[in-house]
Design an enzyme around this catalytic site. Structure first.
Site, short mmCIF file in Angstrom:
data_model
loop_
_atom_site.label_atom_id
_atom_site.label_comp_id
_atom_site.label_asym_id
_atom_site.label_seq_id
_atom_site.Cartn_x
_atom_site.Cartn_y
_atom_site.Cartn_z
N LYS A 132 -1.92 -5.83 14.44
CA LYS A 132 -2.02 -4.57 15.20
C LYS A 132 -1.54 -4.74 16.64
CE LYS A 132 -5.07 -0.59 15.65
NZ LYS A 132 -6.39 -0.04 15.35
N PHE B 159 -12.95 -7.94 10.46
CA PHE B 159 -13.08 -6.77 9.60
C PHE B 159 -11.72 -6.41 8.98
CE2 PHE B 159 -12.96 -2.06 9.16
CZ PHE B 159 -13.84 -1.96 8.10
N GLN B 160 -11.70 -6.26 7.67
CA GLN B 160 -10.49 -5.93 6.90
C GLN B 160 -9.37 -6.95 7.09
OE1 GLN B 160 -9.57 -1.69 7.49
NE2 GLN B 160 -10.87 -1.24 5.73
N GLU C 64 -3.28 2.53 -2.91
CA GLU C 64 -2.15 1.70 -2.51
C GLU C 64 -1.39 1.14 -3.71
OE1 GLU C 64 -5.19 1.46 -1.23
OE2 GLU C 64 -5.05 1.56 0.96
N MET D 209 -2.60 -0.97 -28.05
CA MET D 209 -1.92 -2.22 -28.33
C MET D 209 -2.94 -3.34 -28.55
SD MET D 209 1.07 -3.23 -28.95
CE MET D 209 2.47 -2.50 -28.13
#
Lengths: 195, 585
Positions: B182, B132-133, B70, B492
């Protein structure tokens, strides 16, 4: 690269202070913090308070108090925010607030604006008459009493409430709650969308 | 029906809209809102909570690019927004999907890139229950977006998306997010989303006040040592042409910021290229000594200014910006001009009484160009210099070639040694400095401009962070040339450790990295290796000729560092040209 080393280069004469403002090269100039009362109309919807308070914490503005409540318009709430910052910080706080999508308008209230806060002070109930006498001195009133405690309500300026709480300390203060300031401009001026 | 959904539509709908089936679910309304806004591409990853939206996408003409992570989706959308100027769109599911987008959203926020993130969320009945999630996506992203919306209702979800789209693109561009529970996307609705409109509280200033413009041009015309500082906002406002006309007409030297690269052609005699920590010596000398700076579309980031107390201390500052909050935030503006850069440049052009008398100043700038040329040592027996690779590539490609980068030393070399002449050809992570930006950004850039050549310079450390994105470039057969300037280190960091931490190279050396040419082949891309000066042009040409993604693993001199350098918080005029000079400043 063949150019002159740092200490041999063409140099400017001026300087700025740490707030990016050009200042007399010989003098140190900083802005002293001052207290500002910001009043904001915001959309009355979930999450607005967290959005505003997160803005202040993320940008490290020194917030003194923040109160919020509904207005006569069901869709709008009003916030009173006291901050203590140097001038550029106050200006920045106003501009950043205006950028938030749910913020309808923002204004800094003038020094003589009406400012009130409320405190509830719960003290020991051993000397109810004495408590009442002190409450009277600060235009307060007892709003709850039991055999063990008296709760007094005081409304007024921050200074008045500070003084009242100091006076109540003689009665064994058990609990205090304070609201922070709510404020309105004196006179007919109101906070509308276009100001 | 929501307030916004009742916004009257245009009386005559376009043909394509009349052919569309009416929406029946919240998810369809989401997709319809994107279609109405003209979305061509969405970058995303599927998942449980976003599934209804993907199901609705099944019937849409919008192209979906499945990303490998993502974070890549948000970077690809970001690059797409930079190259096209229109918002890039990314999708993720709830919880880890949404949090993986966060880096790209924060990146877009720092660079004012238009990005719309749509995230799945657990059904509203579970919100707040640690389902969940589940994560508080709105809460997480509020500080890094222009606005994050929680879509609470199937009837209004399309409007939320429309508004988010309009807001991302309006005024100072930036990211917006809509969190989609959802049940809301699954829920039935017949409400078509309204037209993309910004919220009523969001006002965009168009033109600066004429009197303010007049005062500003008088100061500029009086200046002896004028410069224009052109920021990323010039590109975002499509004001590059207006800037060029203005600078050439009044013969004022132009410095860009790093995000402003491409806003003014670097091959023009008035160009001093870009200023800041690793900008050119001549740009930093001019910044330091100017007496009047016309700064446009820049937020005076600390990598540009160094310490503000030493930043252009002789200069009166004219600051043009569309965001009033940028005025005097970091550097005090003597003449604030709030408005769209293109409009304000037109106002300035018309109001300017005469060109400043600055022959001497321009000569001085030319002297600095001669004194501090962008240069490097190239004895043949030394290991390959990264600057040479960038320079050769630049010479071989057309002007409109798009350069993407990761973050690190390679990014600086790519910005210093490539010659940029066109806006929207420099795609990089500036404000957030996101290592791993390059691989997915090149994917977004290529899809945004399929007819332009796309090259991505990356470092070995940065490339490894999002290397899985190669699988996407291979699947989509995107003709991108990745060049890994490989010095087996996060260079760097190592440079700073050598300069400021007594050479204590804690966790900055990567001698265990894979062979990137073989890694590329494993993904199905073409892999090349470069180790010497002998075959640089030939290898670049071969990689460019290959019709698909290729990776050149360029083994560069591991001792090479980035100069000039203004140390953090330092004085622009006191840049160091080499390691020895770091001790002098």
């Amino acid at each position: 690269m063949p150019g002159p080393a740092p200490d041999e280069r063409m140099r400017p004469k001026g300087r700025r202070n740490t707030q990016g403002i050009r200042v007399d090269p010989e003098a140190e100039v900083t802005h002293e913090p001052r207290q500002a009362v910001l009043s904001a109309l915001v959309k009355h919807r979930p999450g607005v308070l967290s959005e505003v308070s997160a803005l202040f914490s993320r940008r490290q503005f020194n917030i003194e108090s923040l109160t919020v409540g509904p207005t006569v318009d069901d869709d709008t709430a009003r916030m009173t925010i006291l901050i203590e910052e140097p001038e550029p910080g106050i200006d920045q706080a106003k501009k950043q607030l205006r950028k938030l999508v749910p913020v309808v308008s923002v204004r800094e209230l003038e020094g003589e604006a009406v400012r009130r806060e409320l405190a509830l002070v719960k003290v020991s109930g051993e000397k109810p008459d004495d408590v009442n006498a002190v409450a009277d001195m600060y235009d307060g009133q007892a709003v709850d009493a039991s055999t063990d405690s008296v709760t007094v309500e005081i409304t007024g300026s921050k200074q008045k409430i500070d003084a009242a709480i100091e006076a109540f300390k003689q009665f064994d203060v058990q609990e205090i709650v304070r609201t922070g300031a709510a404020a309105l401009e004196r006179g007919p001026k109101t906070l509308e969308k276009d100001v | 029906m929501s307030e916004r959904a009742s916004v009257p539509k245009e009386a005559e709908e376009t043909e394509s809209e009349t052919e569309q089936e009416p929406v029946t679910t919240g998810a369809q309304s989401v997709i319809r809102a994107l279609e109405n806004a003209g979305t061509d591409y969405v970058f995303g990853v599927q998942g449980g909570a976003i599934m209804p939206v993907y199901d609705a996408l099944y019937d849409s003409d919008i192209n979906h690019v499945t990303m490998a992570h993502e974070q890549g989706a948000s970077h690809a959308a970001d690059a797409y927004g930079i190259v096209t100027g229109d918002p890039g769109v990314c999708f993720a599911t709830s919880g880890p999907g949404a949090t993986n987008l966060v880096t790209g959203i924060a990146d877009a926020n720092m660079d004012s890139d238009p990005v719309i993130a749509l995230t799945g969320q657990v059904p509203t009945e579970f919100v707040g229950n640690d389902a969940f999630q589940e994560t508080d996506t709105v809460g997480i992203t509020q500080p890094i977006t222009k606005e994050s919306y929680f879509a609470a209702d199937s009837d209004t979800v399309g409007d939320d998306v429309s508004e988010a789209f309009a807001l991302a693109d309006a005024g100072r561009q930036g990211p917006t997010l809509v969190d989609l529970p959802k049940d809301v996307t699954q829920g039935e609705t017949e409400v078509e989303p309204g037209r993309p409109e910004t919220p009523e509280t969001y006002e965009v200033p168009e033109e600066a006040d004429d009197e303010d413009v007049q005062e500003a041009v008088e100061a500029l015309a009086e200046a002896d040592r004028p410069v224009i500082l052109s920021g990323g906002g010039v590109i975002k406002a499509n004001a590059s042409s207006a800037l060029r006309e203005f600078a050439k007409e009044y013969e004022i030297p132009v410095i860009t910021t790093m995000p402003g690269i491409g806003s003014f052609p670097e091959d023009h005699e008035l160009s001093l290229e870009w200023a800041g920590m690793h900008g050119t010596g001549y740009a930093n000398m001019a910044i330091s000594n100017t007496d009047c700076m016309l700064a446009i579309g820049t937020r005076f980031d600390d990598r540009l200014t160094g310490g503000v107390d030493s930043f252009a201390p002789d200069a009166e500052v004219i600051h043009v910006d569309i965001d009033p909050a940028e005025i005097s935030k970091n550097v005090y503006a003597d003449y604030p001009l709030i408005g769209d850069a293109r409009n304000v440049l037109r106002q300035l052009f018309d109001a300017m009484p005469r060109a400043p008398d600055a022959d001497e100043w321009r000569d001085q700038c030319q002297t600095w160009k001669d004194e501090y040329p962008m240069d490097y040592d190239t004895p043949d027996d030394e290991p390959l210099k990264p600057q040479y690779v960038v320079e050769q590539f630049s010479e071989m490609t057309p002007d409109d070639t798009i350069v993407c980068t990761g973050v690190g030393q390679h990014q600086m070399w790519a910005s210093q040694f490539w010659e940029y002449t066109e806006p929207r050809t420099w795609v990089s992570s500036h404000g957030l400095g996101t290592m791993g930006y390059g691989v997915p950004a090149a994917i977004g850039a290529k899809l945004a401009a399929p007819d332009q050549e796309v090259v991505c310079f990356d470092g070995d450390g940065s490339f490894l962070m999002t290397v899985q994105g190669l699988s996407v470039a291979v699947r989509e057969q995107l003709d991108i040339t990745y060049v890994v300037l490989n010095n087996e280190a996060v260079g760097m960091v190592r440079q700073w450790q050598d300069g400021f931490y007594e050479g204590r190279r804690m966790a900055s050396e990567y001698p265990w990295i894979p062979q990137f040419d073989k890694l590329a082949e494993a993904f199905g891309a073409r892999g090349f290796t470069l180790e010497s000066y002998d075959n640089v042009e030939e290898t670049i040409q071969e990689a460019r000729d290959y019709d698909g993604p290729s990776v050149i693993d360029a083994h560069i001199d591991p001792g090479e560092n980035v100069f000039p350098m203004v140390p953090s918080g330092g004085d622009n005029g006191l840049f160091a040209l080499n390691e020895d000079q770091l001790d002098m400043i």
